[in-house]
Design a protein around this motif. Structure first.
Motif: not given
Length: 407
Positions: A395-401
């Motif tokens: 989730a936070f990988r996607r958010i950062a991108l």
């Protein structure tokens, strides 16, 4: 005959319902489910729900209750054994002395909160709500025709309202104060000393009552939980609300309770008798088993929540523009994301609010969060950390991108 179901020109819905806002937590969950139904891989961090199963010994107690035919109405405030077990728990964990006639068991802590507000607030009464706050507090006050007074905690103080702020906000019209500790949405925990200072203020204003929401009591990362009602000088002014959904992973069982002086408890009993009567008999037996089983299962879950909190904090520290206090309890992070206001999406839309940012993240990153405006903090977003480690990492990988696409 009419051929369609056109909306009537004049609404038949009452003004009190038209005035209510739908909970943003539920609204965002609906949007996430709708997207998932289209085949999109959505990671929902919008709901405040443990991802753990209810402990087996609690399930077994419910099955036994069914097998024994414990399927009839119970007393409105709960079966005597459960109310006594709640008294025992309050003494053991919170140093609070109550008798069963001070306990009302309800269909969830949410109903206990609503019971207290509706039983205490008259039209025009002021209700001080520590902000940020759980989404339903203000709407409950609306139903009671009270007047909400938001008291905002400073980010520098982990969003915690101080005794001095409370003293300055009390007026002759103040009837009630509402807060949660550990706090939903911030994860802030008021220390014993901070509550002692608040109690000293309240003791000077004995006409002011307090609803202390302690539903996240067991999910505490800083040690001892402190209850406002432990201070004898204000005990009779405090309604303590708690339940089983968070500490025992019993969200769907729908059971909570309040503890208050007998006249307030009797008023809540009276209200509940006209709205729902007693909560489910099977659930009450399960809750009794939960209390008799102690805190071991809760402590295991808390260890996981602490690890997840630390995992998420490590990830978000590398996301530019996120200002994230360290939560001391509950299972959320609540970053200030206002650094992204004014930025453009790849489609050329301008992000102006946390709600718009939440919708952008849902549609671009396929991660559901809740905008802070629902909690009285429009510069923030709330992310639940009650999800598996791999889900949180993704989730936070996607958010950062997705956030990196804003310019």
């Amino acid at each position: 005959m009419p051929t369609d179901a056109a909306t009537p020109a004049v609404s038949v819905i009452s003004d009190r319902i038209n005035a209510l806002e739908a909970p943003q937590t539920i609204e965002m969950a609906k949007k996430a489910r709708a997207l998932a139904a289209q085949g999109v891989d959505v990671i929902s961090l919008s709901f405040g729900e443990p991802d753990f199963q209810t402990p087996q010994y609690i399930k077994d107690a419910a099955k036994q209750a069914i097998d024994e035919g414990f399927t009839f109405y119970t007393p409105v405030p709960g079966i005597p054994q459960l109310r006594q077990a709640i008294c025992d728990k309050l003494k053991r964990d919170n140093n609070l002395d109550y008798q069963p006639d001070s306990i009302v068991v309800s269909t969830g802590a949410k109903q206990a909160l609503a019971n207290a507000v509706l039983a205490l607030v008259n039209p025009g009464d002021e209700v001080i709500i520590f902000s940020p706050f759980w989404v339903s507090y203000e709407e409950m006050v609306k139903l009671a025709e009270g007047v909400t007074v938001r008291l905002e905690g400073a980010l520098e103080n982990d969003y915690k309202v101080t005794a001095a702020q409370l003293e300055a906000a009390i007026t002759p019209r103040t009837k009630l104060v509402m807060y949660s500790s550990p706090c939903n949405p911030t994860g802030a925990v008021w220390s014993r000393q901070e509550l002692a200072d608040i109690a000293a203020v309240l003791a000077r204003h004995p006409q002011v009552l307090v609803v202390a929401d302690e539903i996240y009591e067991y999910i505490n990362f800083v040690g001892e939980h402190a209850s406002l009602a432990q201070f004898e000088e204000v005990k009779d002014q405090v309604v303590t609300v708690n339940g089983f959904s968070k500490g025992y992973a019993m969200t769907g069982w729908r059971i909570g309770y309040l503890a208050a002086r007998p006249d307030i408890a009797a008023a809540c009993d009276k209200l509940q008798s006209q709205v729902t009567s007693a909560t489910c008999s099977i659930t009450q037996r399960a809750a009794l088993a939960a209390l008799q089983g102690g805190r071991a299962s809760a402590d295991e879950m808390v260890a996981a929540y602490r690890r997840r909190r630390d995992l998420v904090l490590e990830m978000v520290k590398d996301i530019p523009g996120f200002v994230t206090p360290t939560p001391e309890g509950a299972f959320y992070i609540f970053p200030d994301v206002s650094a992204y206001f004014g930025k453009l999406t790849p489609a050329g839309d301008t992000i102006t609010t946390s709600r718009e940012l939440a919708l952008y993240l849902l549609n671009d990153a396929h991660v559901a969060a809740v905008d802070g405006g629902a909690f009285g903090a429009p510069r923030c977003l709330r992310f639940s950390t009650a999800a598996a480690d791999d889900k949180l990492i993704e989730a936070f990988r996607r958010i950062a991108l997705s956030l990196a696409k804003l310019h």
